[in-house]
Design a protein around this motif. Sequence first.
Motif, PDB file in Angstrom:
ATOM      1  N   TRP A 157      -0.120   2.184  -1.136  1.00 27.26           N
ATOM      2  CA  TRP A 157      -0.237   0.813  -0.624  1.00 27.26           C
ATOM      3  C   TRP A 157      -0.636  -0.175  -1.708  1.00 27.26           C
ATOM      4  N   TYR A 179       7.849 -11.486   1.310  1.00 25.50           N
ATOM      5  CA  TYR A 179       6.680 -10.655   1.618  1.00 25.50           C
ATOM      6  C   TYR A 179       6.469 -10.584   3.132  1.00 25.50           C
ATOM      7  N   ASP A 180       6.610 -11.705   3.822  1.00 25.27           N
ATOM      8  CA  ASP A 180       6.417 -11.703   5.279  1.00 25.27           C
ATOM      9  C   ASP A 180       7.452 -10.815   5.968  1.00 25.27           C
ATOM     10  N   THR A 183       6.646  -7.187   5.298  1.00 22.57           N
ATOM     11  CA  THR A 183       5.501  -6.740   6.091  1.00 22.57           C
ATOM     12  C   THR A 183       5.904  -6.503   7.550  1.00 22.57           C
ATOM     13  N   THR A 187       5.690  -2.870   9.203  1.00 19.53           N
ATOM     14  CA  THR A 187       4.817  -2.733  10.373  1.00 19.53           C
ATOM     15  C   THR A 187       5.591  -2.146  11.553  1.00 19.53           C
ATOM     16  N   VAL A 197      -0.494   0.870   9.615  1.00 19.78           N
ATOM     17  CA  VAL A 197      -0.311   0.089   8.396  1.00 19.78           C
ATOM     18  C   VAL A 197      -1.606   0.242   7.590  1.00 19.78           C
ATOM     19  N   GLN A 202      -3.809  -5.088  -1.205  1.00 23.77           N
ATOM     20  CA  GLN A 202      -2.557  -5.119  -1.958  1.00 23.77           C
ATOM     21  C   GLN A 202      -2.734  -5.955  -3.221  1.00 23.77           C
TER      22      GLN A 202
END
Lengths: 239, 326
Positions: A157, A179-180, A183, A187, A197, A202
Amino acid sequence: MTQRTATPALPLGDDALILSHRLGEWAGNAPVLEEEVALANIALDLLGQARVLLSLAGDEDELAYLREERQFRNLQLVEQPNGDFAHTIARQLYFSTYQELLYAHLATGDGELAPLAAKAVKEVAYHRDHAEQWTLRLGDGTDESHTRMQRALDALWRFTGELFEPVEGLDTVPWPALYDRWTARITAILERATLSVPEGPQRGAWTAGGGRQGLHTEPFGRLLAEMQHLHRSHPGATW
Amino acid sequence: MTTIAPEETAREAVFDATVAADERIEPRDWMPDAYRSSLVRQIAQHAHSEIIGMQPEANWITRAPSLRRKAILMAKVQDEAGHGLYLYSAAETLGAGRDELLDKLHSGRQKYSSIFNYPTLTWADVGAIGWLVDGAAITNQVPLCRCSYGPYARAMIRVCKEESFHQRQGYELLLTLSRGTDAQHAMAQDAVNRWWWPSLMMFGPPDDESAHSAQSMAWKIKRHSNDELRQRFVDICVPQAEALGLTLPDPDLRWNEERGHWDFGPIDWAEFREVLKGNGPCNEERIGRRRRAHEEGAWVREAAAAHAARKARNAARTAGTGEATR
């Protein structure tokens, strides 16, 4: 040698080159014959991408075999040792999800990487699917596989924040949005796989960073020593 | 009792006629038990050779001296895994499952080609394996494309196409080394010196000592004798070695006008038998690594099976619920 070290083809080419090398280490060691074929297939796709990208930056062999450790621009994630199969799958999941989003973006532009990205994004979609399917099997398999997969996700991670540090020359990439999306995808798949998660950092603390500036981790030196020794032992020879 | 015997005879007659007419026996057809077990033995040994054969070449993937060569080598090792898959599937059509065959390999009850018990010490060995080992394999396998058992014959057509590609790549690798620097040339010659005799042994013992040959030829599983194939291979290699600018390590090698073939020196069958018994340079290592990969992968296979079973149960439950509400 004439090299264009400023081109983004170099960091992306190094990612593909080094991950391909790590996957090549699985040959003859995979848990099942179908995975011998699948891992080699992914390694070959990545090597093909690396060769195109490095050739945009200079001579592919000079770049692969004659640079020093501090001159490589790959993410620290891709140089991490294979570990057990769960570690390899976690590394694949994190990286291929990132690479697919990045290439899909680059494919829509008109930069010099667009043609390669358009072709590679199809390959990478398969790599991501392969990693997701195994994440589901291992997460929702046995107690042992669940534990191993969670441990691998947790261990790697801290290498994932680096994926979204802006790459020089890729100015149009919306890194925070990438990045969003990354993620959200990670997830969703971890939830389906009954995995959590990871909660560790990070960024900050000790997390990966600096790969793009040529700072690497200890295992990388040994990887290069193995990869480069024969080529360097015969200066100027043709293979 | 009286009705069974003629039926049996009739089925055997159909089998014999099919083989005699050079037609294919298919999985649904009746076949003698000994034919079935002989094929399973041969196909399993062939499949095992493909997957053990990945090791000596995989040994050089991480050290390949150019990216082009690395891609070629990775693709080749991947092809071998693919050949293993088709061949285990062909064995499955005869009722022998992959797990069972792998157990036999791991416990030493089934064999793989002894050639893979030799080490790959330098990069040139990758070329020598392609040229000589794949070359010998093709010489052995091309006639198997006409083997009387359909699934095996069809698998071999695909395998041979890929093998001949590998053989040309190996030859080209050696040619590049032979024409390269002095050190590269020496590396190529050394590899050929080490691989030549073991390659000749790949055709198996001389005809008068071969345990399975006669019956296999009668059943058209096998089409040519070990010695015939070995001679064919030597005849092909001698001019190729010359074109490569390399020599073959046999002082007795000379053209025999009368036979129309190359004569060659005696093969060290004592070495062959030792390697076959398990006393070659890499027997322990090859089988040890195979077992280790299998054992270390057990938890992965168990997880995949558990996940598949859970999915099947959920699907059944959903279907069941659907049924009940209707």
